[in-house]
Design an enzyme around this catalytic site. Structure first.
Site, short mmCIF file in Angstrom:
data_model
loop_
_atom_site.label_atom_id
_atom_site.label_comp_id
_atom_site.label_asym_id
_atom_site.label_seq_id
_atom_site.Cartn_x
_atom_site.Cartn_y
_atom_site.Cartn_z
N GLU A 168 0.82 -1.20 0.00
CA GLU A 168 0.00 0.00 0.00
C GLU A 168 0.86 1.26 0.00
O GLU A 168 2.03 1.22 0.30
CB GLU A 168 -0.93 0.03 1.21
CG GLU A 168 -0.34 -0.43 2.52
CD GLU A 168 0.83 0.36 3.03
OE1 GLU A 168 0.79 1.61 2.93
OE2 GLU A 168 1.79 -0.24 3.54
N GLU A 311 4.51 -0.38 1.21
CA GLU A 311 4.66 -0.63 -0.23
C GLU A 311 4.58 -2.11 -0.60
O GLU A 311 4.56 -2.45 -1.77
CB GLU A 311 5.99 -0.07 -0.78
CG GLU A 311 6.19 1.41 -0.59
CD GLU A 311 7.52 1.90 -1.15
OE1 GLU A 311 8.21 1.12 -1.85
OE2 GLU A 311 7.87 3.07 -0.88
#
Length: 342
Positions: A168, A311
Site C-alpha cells: 500500500e 509498499e
C-alpha cells in the site's frame, strides 16, 4: 459475501510425515516446515508449486492527513505512485530481484493521474473523509471496493496466479490502521498508534488525539467490521481486505506485508475467520502496534528486519522463503530415497 472454506486438514499427518522424513534432523528447517505444511494444505499435497505470483500495491489518500499526522503532505502519495510506475521505489527494486510481477492500483488518491500508463483505476473517491470528523466513506463504497478487488483477483486467478502479495501507499494510513486495530481488538489507542514515517513528539501526540477522537465520533457503529472500514478505514485498506477474502475464496495464498496490510487482514478475519488459513505474514514491522496485532492474528512472521516502509516491501522479501519451503517439500530427498536408515 465470500464463500471461503477452511483448509483441508485431512492429509496433515501425511504431509507432516513427508516433511519429517526428509534428509535432515527433525524440525531442522525451523519455520520453513510449518510454512511448507500450510502451502501443501492450500495448494495440494502433491507437488504444490507457486505459480505466477502477483504483487498488488494499492494507493489512496486519507482525509486525516490534512490535520498533520505525518511528516509528509498528501501530495507525496501521488508522487510515490509515479515513482512506482517509473520503477524507482524500493518495491520496484525488490520485486525485480525476486521475480514478483508488480501492479499499482489507484484506489482513491486526491487527484487522478493523467497521461501515465500503468496505473489501474479502481478509484472509490478522491481521498477519504477525515475520520476524526466524519466517516471515511459509505458502506456502499466498502462493498464497491470489495467488488473491484474481487474482479482483479479473479483475473489473476484465471491467468494462473495462486499467490498474491499486498502492499500500500497512502499518507496518513497508519492513523487509519491504528483506528481499525483499536476498534476491532479493543486495544487502547496508545498501544496502536505509532510514529509512522518518523513524526516528532508533538505530531505523535496530535495523531493519538485524533485517532481517539475518531473512535469516539463513531463509537456506536464500530460493532461490525464492514462498518469499521466505512467509518475509519481507507480506500486502499478496503481493497486489500477484499483482495484477501477473494484470494482465499479461490484457494490462493496471501502474503500479508506490515502494519497497514495486517489491519486489512484483521478486518478480513473478522468478516470471515477462514481467510486466516490462507495468510502468510511476511515480517514484523517496526511500527508500534504491529506486534500486538500479530498476536491477535496468531501470526508468526517470517522476517524481523526493523522495516516500516510499507509498499509491500516486506512481502516481496518473503517470497524466496515461501518458494524455498515449497521447493524443499517437493524436491528434497527422503531418508528412504537415499537408503539412509535412522
Amino acid at each position: 459475501m465470500f464463500d471461503i472454506k477452511a483448509v483441508n486438514t485431512e492429509f496433515d499427518d501425511e504431509i507432516q510425515q513427508k516433511i519429517d522424513t526428509k534428509t535432515k534432523p527433525l524440525g531442522a528447517l525451523g519455520e520453513l516446515e510449518p510454512l511448507a505444511l500450510q502451502i501443501a494444505q492450500v495448494l495440494g499435497k502433491d507437488k504444490p508449486q507457486i505459480s505466477k505470483p502477483k504483487m498488488m500495491v494499492f494507493a489512496a489518500d486519507h482525509g486525516i492527513a490534512q490535520s498533520g499526522v505525518s511528516i509528509a503532505p498528501s501530495e507525496v502519495t501521488t508522487q510515490m505512485v509515479v515513482n512506482f510506475i517509473n520503477g524507482g521505489a524500493a518495491i520496484n527494486v525488490f520485486t525485480r530481484q525476486v521475480g514478483f510481477d508488480l501492479e499499482v492500483i489507484d484506489c482513491g488518491i486526491l487527484k487522478p493521474i493523467e497521461n501515465l500508463e500503468g496505473v489501474i483505476d479502481q478509484r472509490l473517491g478522491s481521498g477519504t473523509g477525515p475520520i476524526h470528523k466524519r466517516a471515511a466513506m459509505t458502506l456502499g463504497a466498502v462493498k464497491q471496493g470489495f467488488k473491484m478487488a474481487t474482479t482483479r483477483v479473479e483475473m489473476h486467478h484465471q491467468n494462473g496466479c495462486n499467490l498474491i502479495a499486498l502492499g500500500e501507499m497512502g499518507i496518513g494510513n497508519t492513523s487509519s490502521a491504528a483506528a481499525i486495530m483499536s476498534a476491532l481488538t479493543g486495544c487502547k489507542v496508545e498501544d496502536c498508534v505509532g510514529r509512522g514515517t518518523g513524526i516528532d513528539a508533538a505530531t505523535y501526540k496530535r495523531k493519538k488525539m485524533l485517532v481517539e477522537q475518531a473512535l469516539l465520533v463513531h463509537h456506536s457503529e464500530l460493532d461490525d467490521p464492514m462498518q469499521v472500514l466505512a467509518c475509519v478505514g481507507g480506500f486502499e485498506i478496503v481493497q486489500m481486505t477484499g483482495a484477501m477474502l477473494a484470494a482465499a475464496e479461490r484457494n490462493m495464498l496471501v502474503i500479508v506485508d506490515g502494519f497497514i496490510a495486517s489491519a486489512a487482514a484483521l478486518a478480513a478475519v473478522k468478516i470471515n475467520p477462514n481467510v486466516r488459513d490462507y495468510m502468510i505474514f511476511a515480517h514484523q514491522s517496526d511500527e508500534k502496534g504491529h506486534v500486538l496485532m500479530l498476536e491477535f492474528l496468531q501470526a508468526r512472521p517470517l522476517l524481523k528486519l526493523g522495516m516500516k516502509l510499507g509498499e509491500g516491501t516486506g512481502a516481496a522479501l518473503a517470497l524466496p522463503l515461501i518458494q524455498a519451503a515449497a521447493n524443499f517439500y517437493n524436491e528434497m530427498a527422503s531418508f528412504e530415497d537415499v537408503g539412509i536408515e535412522i
